[in-house]
Every structure is written in structure tokens, then in C-alpha cells.
Design a protein around this motif. Structure first.
Motif, PDB file in Angstrom:
ATOM      1  N   ALA A 113      -6.161   3.519   0.529  1.00  0.00           N
ATOM      2  CA  ALA A 113      -5.763   2.074   0.224  1.00  0.00           C
ATOM      3  C   ALA A 113      -6.509   2.627   1.785  1.00  0.00           C
ATOM      4  O   ALA A 113      -6.238   0.481   1.830  1.00  0.00           O
ATOM      5  CB  ALA A 113      -4.606   1.640  -0.735  1.00  0.00           C
ATOM      6  N   GLY A 114      -6.328   2.653   2.272  1.00  0.00           N
ATOM      7  CA  GLY A 114      -6.324   2.734   3.828  1.00  0.00           C
ATOM      8  C   GLY A 114      -7.182   2.137   4.099  1.00  0.00           C
ATOM      9  O   GLY A 114      -8.375   3.132   4.012  1.00  0.00           O
ATOM     10  N   SER A 115      -8.218   1.820   5.617  1.00  0.00           N
ATOM     11  CA  SER A 115      -9.069   2.190   6.458  1.00  0.00           C
ATOM     12  C   SER A 115      -8.792   3.475   7.550  1.00  0.00           C
ATOM     13  O   SER A 115      -8.432   3.500   8.027  1.00  0.00           O
ATOM     14  CB  SER A 115      -9.278   1.131   6.828  1.00  0.00           C
ATOM     15  N   ARG A 165      -6.609  -2.649   4.293  1.00  0.00           N
ATOM     16  CA  ARG A 165      -7.815  -2.953   4.617  1.00  0.00           C
ATOM     17  C   ARG A 165      -8.129  -1.984   3.005  1.00  0.00           C
ATOM     18  O   ARG A 165      -9.566  -3.218   3.276  1.00  0.00           O
ATOM     19  CB  ARG A 165      -7.979  -2.238   5.807  1.00  0.00           C
ATOM     20  N   ASN A 166      -9.008  -0.748   2.907  1.00  0.00           N
ATOM     21  CA  ASN A 166      -9.497  -0.841   2.376  1.00  0.00           C
ATOM     22  C   ASN A 166      -8.726  -0.632   0.887  1.00  0.00           C
ATOM     23  O   ASN A 166      -9.620  -1.215   0.129  1.00  0.00           O
ATOM     24  CB  ASN A 166     -10.077   1.128   2.083  1.00  0.00           C
ATOM     25  N   PRO A 194       0.576  -1.387  -0.176  1.00  0.00           N
ATOM     26  CA  PRO A 194       0.032  -0.198   0.253  1.00  0.00           C
ATOM     27  C   PRO A 194       1.245   1.457   0.371  1.00  0.00           C
ATOM     28  O   PRO A 194       0.388   2.341   0.061  1.00  0.00           O
ATOM     29  CB  PRO A 194      -1.122  -0.190   0.525  1.00  0.00           C
ATOM     30  N   THR A 195       2.383   1.064  -0.124  1.00  0.00           N
ATOM     31  CA  THR A 195       2.878   2.304  -0.045  1.00  0.00           C
ATOM     32  C   THR A 195       4.319   2.981  -0.674  1.00  0.00           C
ATOM     33  O   THR A 195       4.298   3.405  -1.291  1.00  0.00           O
ATOM     34  CB  THR A 195       3.840   2.679   1.608  1.00  0.00           C
ATOM     35  N   SER A 196       3.523   1.317  -1.891  1.00  0.00           N
ATOM     36  CA  SER A 196       4.417   1.597  -2.839  1.00  0.00           C
ATOM     37  C   SER A 196       3.327   2.639  -4.652  1.00  0.00           C
ATOM     38  O   SER A 196       2.725   2.347  -4.135  1.00  0.00           O
ATOM     39  CB  SER A 196       4.188   0.518  -4.392  1.00  0.00           C
ATOM     40  N   ASP A 252      -6.226   7.966   2.052  1.00  0.00           N
ATOM     41  CA  ASP A 252      -5.001   7.901   1.532  1.00  0.00           C
ATOM     42  C   ASP A 252      -3.397   8.423   2.221  1.00  0.00           C
ATOM     43  O   ASP A 252      -3.840   8.320   3.457  1.00  0.00           O
ATOM     44  CB  ASP A 252      -5.370   9.185   0.070  1.00  0.00           C
ATOM     45  N   LEU A 253      -2.658   9.016   1.620  1.00  0.00           N
ATOM     46  CA  LEU A 253      -1.108   8.128   2.534  1.00  0.00           C
ATOM     47  C   LEU A 253      -1.056   9.789   3.695  1.00  0.00           C
ATOM     48  O   LEU A 253      -0.325   9.328   4.049  1.00  0.00           O
ATOM     49  CB  LEU A 253      -0.454   7.984   1.035  1.00  0.00           C
ATOM     50  N   GLU A 254      -1.712  10.699   2.974  1.00  0.00           N
ATOM     51  CA  GLU A 254      -1.959  12.237   3.922  1.00  0.00           C
ATOM     52  C   GLU A 254      -2.732  11.833   5.567  1.00  0.00           C
ATOM     53  O   GLU A 254      -2.760  13.118   5.718  1.00  0.00           O
ATOM     54  CB  GLU A 254      -2.301  13.148   2.728  1.00  0.00           C
TER      55      GLU A 254
END
Length: 690
Positions: A450-452, A584-585, A124-126, A323-325
Motif C-alpha cells: 500500500a505504501g510508496s 500512496r501506492n 493502510p495499517t488496518s 508492504d508493512l514490512e
């Protein structure tokens, strides 16, 4: 001598007529639509003498064509159906080749897109994986667009084919009317004797017209006697040709959908009526209309439904992630807007439940102040009182509180400015969805959610084996996409067999959930409150719960608790930290590939995935293609049989005609011989007198 000479002359004339007709048959053996002609003869009235009746020779009574109406109708019927299936087959074959192609079809693009989602879930961090997902999303949208473009090209070809066919119908109708006039005049001048060659020419015109559209031919009469003219009708009795007058076919914009060509008939008096497509069966025109309605519209709508389904479900899940932020996700795809025809101010259509959207067009009608919504082949009255009605109505119809007609997965808002008249508003939620799908311009690698947004931790100080898993965010409430998660930090405590929310979390409640085997959805059990029981023994394998904001303006999420917690154990909930490797998302987004999200059944439960829905479309088109091809081959066989049966009666057999030439030549020579004998006898009598 004179009687014998007259008899010989009559035979000579009859043989000459037979030879002329036989020669005519031979020279027209290759003429399409020609029917073999025969000469009818009859003995002249005999002369009575004391010794009995003596014959006076022969007369030519008629020249008739070998014609069997029953066999002709069989040929026309078989040829009409063959032309219909031929036109249908030529068009549907293009769609079948397009959708079923393993390279240019939708399946590989779908697989590549969700492979990109899985790659993000794995890492997910790529940033590279996220960028690849965006590229795959653009490729998927491009594939939808290219398929839709090709279907539009087929549609344009069909519309052009309909126009050309209608022009040909008008040409043949005019020619038939002119031929009617010629036949009536010719037969009136010939004391009612059939004008065989003109009749053949008209029959051929009728046969060519019959290939274009199914027709009914009626013989015209004057005072109960056939005058040689015919009238031609189409559909349910609309006149195309009435003896010498012709009605005009036209292709006009449909009253329901101006972008679609409809067939109208303009009578000689100037009255124009639009003919229902169901009445124009048979022939090339019937095949084109049936293909457009039953295959082309359906294929384009089904492709659009998949595009709409991906847009709605992927966007909905993407908005539930961060998101990543650490910011809530927005739309990944731009949402296609349902088309409203005609475009009407004050009317807005939105998709409320994509699994309930059907692949047919919708029609909203307003009759006497009541709303009716038609879709899926049914017509429903909008009810303001029955909560279980298929179509529901709410609102006051004002600008601030518009009418809302809900049904078939759509919500249709109609304000005071949204006035419309018959036949109503045509709504196409899926027709242009494959054309309009696209990746949102603002989507970047870092904004992929990508995250929850909800994270949970189990403190090391817990004494029991309780474990929280499968956290599923169902709503982010009023925060909305693009905002920082407003997840409250709180401790869910376990004591005395119950899970309890802290008193500081007064706007939230908790409920136990149960899986509905019919709908496949988790549903609350019992009333919502600040605590809910959990049996550490019977629930150790796992129980599911839902925490929700009382006014639905905050977060709603489900989670599963398993194991055996001890009194005093707690579970800490908070917002997910920015930049962490939370997938998770992304996993939930990847799960959409195999999740049934389309085509709800009678129980309201979705029955199809994206891939299975597309496979069903490909299968339907393939089966229909095969069905049409088989029917076309069957009709060609029937046409061959009917043509052979007709030609055995009315066709020219050159061997038979050659034999007739010899026979009639001998008859001619024999009649000439009779005249020669009569002349010699006459000469003998004269010589005796000398």
C-alpha cells in the motif's frame, strides 16, 4: 350411336379423373409441401363430314401441380434467413442475459474490489481492511471465472449444435439423392410425365435442408432435356448432391485451432476439403457459425482482455509499492499466460503493453525466413530496421538470442527450436485470461504493497516555500519484487535557480517533464544531467521532474516541486520506513478504477477503463441481440408474405375443391346421361328392325 357412346365414355373418364384429383387435393390439404394438382383436358381431333367437323369427345392430357418457381424461391430465401437469425438469436440471448445482469455481471464485482482498495488507502495499517481487499480480489477472480465458465458452456452448446446440424444435412442430402433416383425412374416410365407427388416430397426435403444451410439447386438434364433430377450445391459451389451421388459433411478440428470445430466436405472420391466459415452462410448452420465467430469469440476475448488488463496494470502498480514490512510488493494476481496453438517448444509469448492488446486472435507466420504477424484484421511484416513499424523484429534466432517479434502489445520470442509450419502459430492472449485469473497464493494482509518506497521530507531549516508532492515511482529497477527497497538516501539541493543532485549520486540523473497532450504521458524535456533549472517565479505553481538511474537498474520516479525555494534549501529523499501509515501506492492502485488503461487508439493512447470496456461489451452484445431479434421478426414477416403468395397459387382451397366436386359430379352424371340416350336410341333402332 357408337360415336355418341364414345363421346359419353370420354366425358365419363375425364370427369372421373377430375374427381380423383380433386379428392386427392382435399385429402392432402394439410400435407406440408403439397402442391394443388389439376387435370388438363383437350378435345379429340374432330371428324370431317360433308356438313363440317364433328367433335369426338375429350381426352385427359396431363395431371400437373400448381408450381411457381419464383414464388418458391422467395419462400426458401426468407425461410433460410429466418432460420439463420433464429439460431443466432437463441444463442446470443444467453450471453446478453449473462453479461447484462446487475447481480451476476462483472460490474458489481469490480466495484466491490476497488472499494476494498479504497478502504486500504483510507486505513493502510488496518489488517482487516487488507484482508477484505484479498477477499474482494478472490471474489473478482471468481466472478471472471464463473462468467468464462458460462461462456464455455455456451460454446460447447454451439459446437454440439454444429455437429447435430451437419448430421441433419447429411441425412437430408442422402434422402434427396434417393428421391432423385425415384423421380428419374418414375418419369422415364411415364414418358417424361412429371411425378407430382414425388416432386413435392423432394421439394419438401430441399426446404428442410434449406433451413439448415444456404443451398443452390440446379435441374439436371440429359441431352438438353430435364430428366427430373436436381443437383444441390453449397458455399461457393461445393457439390453436396450430384443427381444420385452425395458428398459427406464432417465436423473436424480446425487446422488453425484444433479445439474448434470446422466444416469439411468429403466428396464421393474421398477428397476432403475444409470449407471456410464465410462460405457457409444462411440457415441454422450459418447462424451458429456467425454467432461463434462474431459474438461468442468477441465476448469471451473482451472479457479476457479486462481480466488481463486488471492483472497487468494492478500487478505493475503493486510491484512499485512496499508492504508493512518495508519490502517491495510482488504480483497480487497470477498472470494469465497467452495460449499458443499448437504448443511449440522454443516459443514464448508475453504481454508487453496491455493497452495495445486487441481482442482478436493473433497469427504468427514465417514465410521464406520472414515473420508476419496478423491481428486486428490486419497482417504486418516484422521489420528489423524500421523503429516505427507496427511490428518489429530483433534477435538472431538462437537459444541465447532468440528472435523477438514485437507488436500488438505482445513480445513473441522464437528460438532456434521454435520451428513451425503453415498455417502458423495461433496466439490467444485474452481467450483464457478470465479463466486463469486468480489471487496469488502468497498474498497476505501484510504483503499488500500500500505504501510508496520513496519518501521525501522538507527540512524545517529551509527558508523558502518549496514543496515536493505527487511522488510517482515508475520503476524499481533491478531490486525487483520481494526485495528491500534500494532507494538511495540523498539531498536534492536548490541554488542559483537550479535543482542539483549530490555528486555522490553519480548513477542518477534528473530531467524536467512536459505533458504530452496526445498520449497523456509525462515526457522528458531536454537532456538528462545532474542539475535542472527551476524558476521560483514562473514555476511556483508546480513543475514536474524525473530522477532516473542511468542504466535503468535502479529507481526511476517522478515528483512535482511547487512554491518558491530559496538558495540553500534542500529536499531529502530516502526509502519509506517499514510499518508507517503510507497509502500512496494504495491511492495509485485505486486510481486504476477510473484510469484509461485499455484499447489504445491510433495515437497509442488508452481509451477505455475497466468498467467502460465492460460496458462497451455489454452494449455491443445487447445491440447485436436486438439487431438479430429485429431481423428475425422481419424475416418471419417476409416468410409469411411469401408463403401466402405461394399458397394463393399452389395451396389447396377447400371451398374451391368442394365446388369442384359438385361441378365434376354433374359432369360425370351428364356424361352418363349421354351414354343413356345413346343406348335408348340404339334400342329404338333395333325395335324398328323387328
Amino acid at each position: 350411336m357408337a360415336g355418341m357412346l364414345n363421346i359419353g365414355v370420354s366425358g365419363l373418364n375425364a370427369a372421373q379423373a377430375q374427381l380423383n384429383t380433386t379428392s386427392h387435393n382435399i385429402t392432402n390439404a394439410g400435407t406440408v409441401g403439397y402442391h394443388r394438382q389439376t387435370v388438363g383436358q383437350a378435345a379429340r381431333p374432330p371428324l370431317f363430314t360433308g356438313a363440317g367437323f364433328f367433335g369426338q369427345g375429350t381426352d385427359v392430357t396431363s395431371v400437373t401441380r400448381s408450381y411457381n418457381q419464383f414464388l418458391e424461391n422467395q419462400v426458401l430465401q426468407a425461410d433460410n434467413r429466418r432460420a439463420q437469425y433464429g439460431a443466432y438469436s437463441a444463442q446470443i440471448g444467453q450471453i446478453n442475459n449473462l453479461l447484462a445482469d446487475s447481480t451476476t455481471g462483472l460490474s458489481p464485482a469490480l466495484a466491490n474490489f476497488f472499494a476494498g482498495v479504497q478502504e486500504v488507502a483510507s486505513n493502510p495499517t488496518s489488517v482487516a481492511a487488507r484482508q477484505s481487499l484479498i477477499s474482494n480480489g478472490q471474489a473478482l477472480a471468481s466472478r471472471f471465472q464463473s462468467l468464462n465458465t458460462r461462456l464455455e458452456e455456451v460454446r460447447q452448446g454451439v459446437e454440439g449444435g454444429i455437429v447435430q446440424t451437419v448430421e441433419s444435412i447429411n441425412t437430408y442430402a442422402k434422402a434427396i439423392a434417393e428421391m432423385n433416383q425415384r423421380i428419374v425412374v418414375a418419369q422415364a416410365g411415364g414418358a417424361g410425365t412429371p411425378a407430382n407427388d414425388l416432386l413435392d416430397q423432394r421439394d419438401q426435403l430441399l426446404a428442410e435442408l434449406n433451413k439448415l444451410v444456404q443451398i443452390t439447386v440446379v435441374d439436371e438434364t440429359d441431352s438438353g432435356k430435364a430428366n427430373g433430377a436436381v443437383s444441390v450445391f453449397i458455399g461457393s459451389g461445393q457439390p453436396l448432391v450430384l443427381r444420385g451421388t452425395v458428398s459427406q459433411f464432417q465436423v473436424i478440428p480446425s487446422a488453425a485451432d484444433p479445439q474448434r470445430g470446422a466444416i469439411s466436405l468429403t466428396a464421393p472420391g474421398g477428397n476432403t476439403i475444409e470449407i471456410a466459415e464465410s462460405l457457409l452462410s444462411g440457415g441454422e448452420l450459418g447462424g451458429l457459425l456467425e454467432f461463434r465467430k462474431n459474438s461468442l469469440d468477441r465476448a469471451q476475448n473482451e472479457l479476457g482482455l479486462i481480466a488481463l488488463g486488471i492483472t497487468e496494470t494492478f500487478n505493475a502498480q503493486h510491484r512499485l509499492g512496499v508492504d508493512l514490512e518495508g519490502v517491495l510488493g510482488g504480483d497480487f494476481f497470477s498472470a494469465p499466460v497467452p495460449a499458443v496453438i499448437p504448443a511449440t517448444a522454443g516459443v514464448r509469448v508475453a504481454v508487453s503493453d496491455v493497452k495495445s492488446v486487441v481482442t482478436t486472435d493473433y497469427m504468427l507466420e514465417k514465410v521464406g525466413g520472414n515473420f508476419w504477424l496478423s491481428f486486428g484484421g490486419q497482417r504486418f511484416a516484422a521489420s528489423a530496421t524500421d523503429p516505427d513499424a507496427a511490428v518489429r523484429l530483433s534477435g538472431a534466432g538462437t537459444a541465447d538470442d532468440p528472435y523477438v517479434v514485437s507488436g500488438g502489445g505482445l513480445e513473441i520470442e522464437v528460438s532456434a527450436a521454435g520451428n513451425f509450419s503453415a498455417p502458423g502459430l495461433l496466439i490467444q492472449p485474452t481467450r483464457n485470461a478470465a479463466r486463469d485469473i486468480a489471487v496469488e497464493k502468497g498474498v497476505t494482509a501484510r504483503t499488500i504493497a500500500a505504501g510508496s518506497p520513496v519518501a521525501v521530507e522538507v527540512p524545517l531549516t529551509n527558508q523558502g516555500s518549496g514543496k515536493v508532492s505527487a511522488v510517482e515511482v515508475r520503476s524499481v529497477g533491478a531490486d525487483g519484487a520481494g526485495d528491500l527497497p534500494g532507494v538511495p538516501e540523498f539531498e536534492l539541493a536548490f541554488a542559483s535557480g537550479s535543482l542539483s543532485l549530490p555528486a555522490t549520486l553519480s548513477d542518477y540523473s534528473i530531467q524536467r517533464l512536459s505533458l504530452n497532450s496526445t498520449t497523456g504521458e509525462w515526457e522528458p524535456v531536454g537532456a538528462a544531467g545532474t542539475s535542472v533549472p527551476f524558476n521560483a517565479t514562473s514555476d511556483a505553481s508546480g513543475a514536474r521532474f524525473r530522477i532516473s538511474h542511468d542504466s535503468n537498474t535502479g529507481y526511476t520516479f517522478d515528483f512535482e516541486l511547487s512554491g518558491a525555494p530559496k538558495d540553500g534549501d534542500r529536499f531529502d529523499f530516502a526509502a519509506t520506513a517499514a510499518g508507517v501509515a503510507d497509502n500512496r501506492n494504495a491511492v495509485a492502485l485505486g486510481g486504476l478504477q477510473t484510469k484509461k488503461v485499455l484499447l489504445a487508439g491510433d495515437n497509442g493512447r488508452a481509451t477505455a477503463t475497466f468498467q467502460s470496456s465492460y460496458a462497451q461489451t455489454v452494449s455491443t452484445v445487447g445491440n447485436k441481440t436486438r439487431e438479430v431479434q429485429v431481423n428475425e421478426a422481419a424475416q418471419e414477416s417476409l416468410l409469411d408474405q411469401a408463403t401466402s403468395a405461394r399458397d394463393s397459387v399452389s395451396g389447396v382451397n377447400l371451398d374451391e375443391e368442394a365446388a369442384n366436386l359438385v361441378r365434376y359430379q354433374l359432369a360425370y352424371q351428364a356424361s352418363a346421361r349421354v351414354m343413356t340416350v345413346a343406348q335408348r336410341l340404339f334400342d329404338e333402332l333395333i325395335s324398328i328392325g323387328r
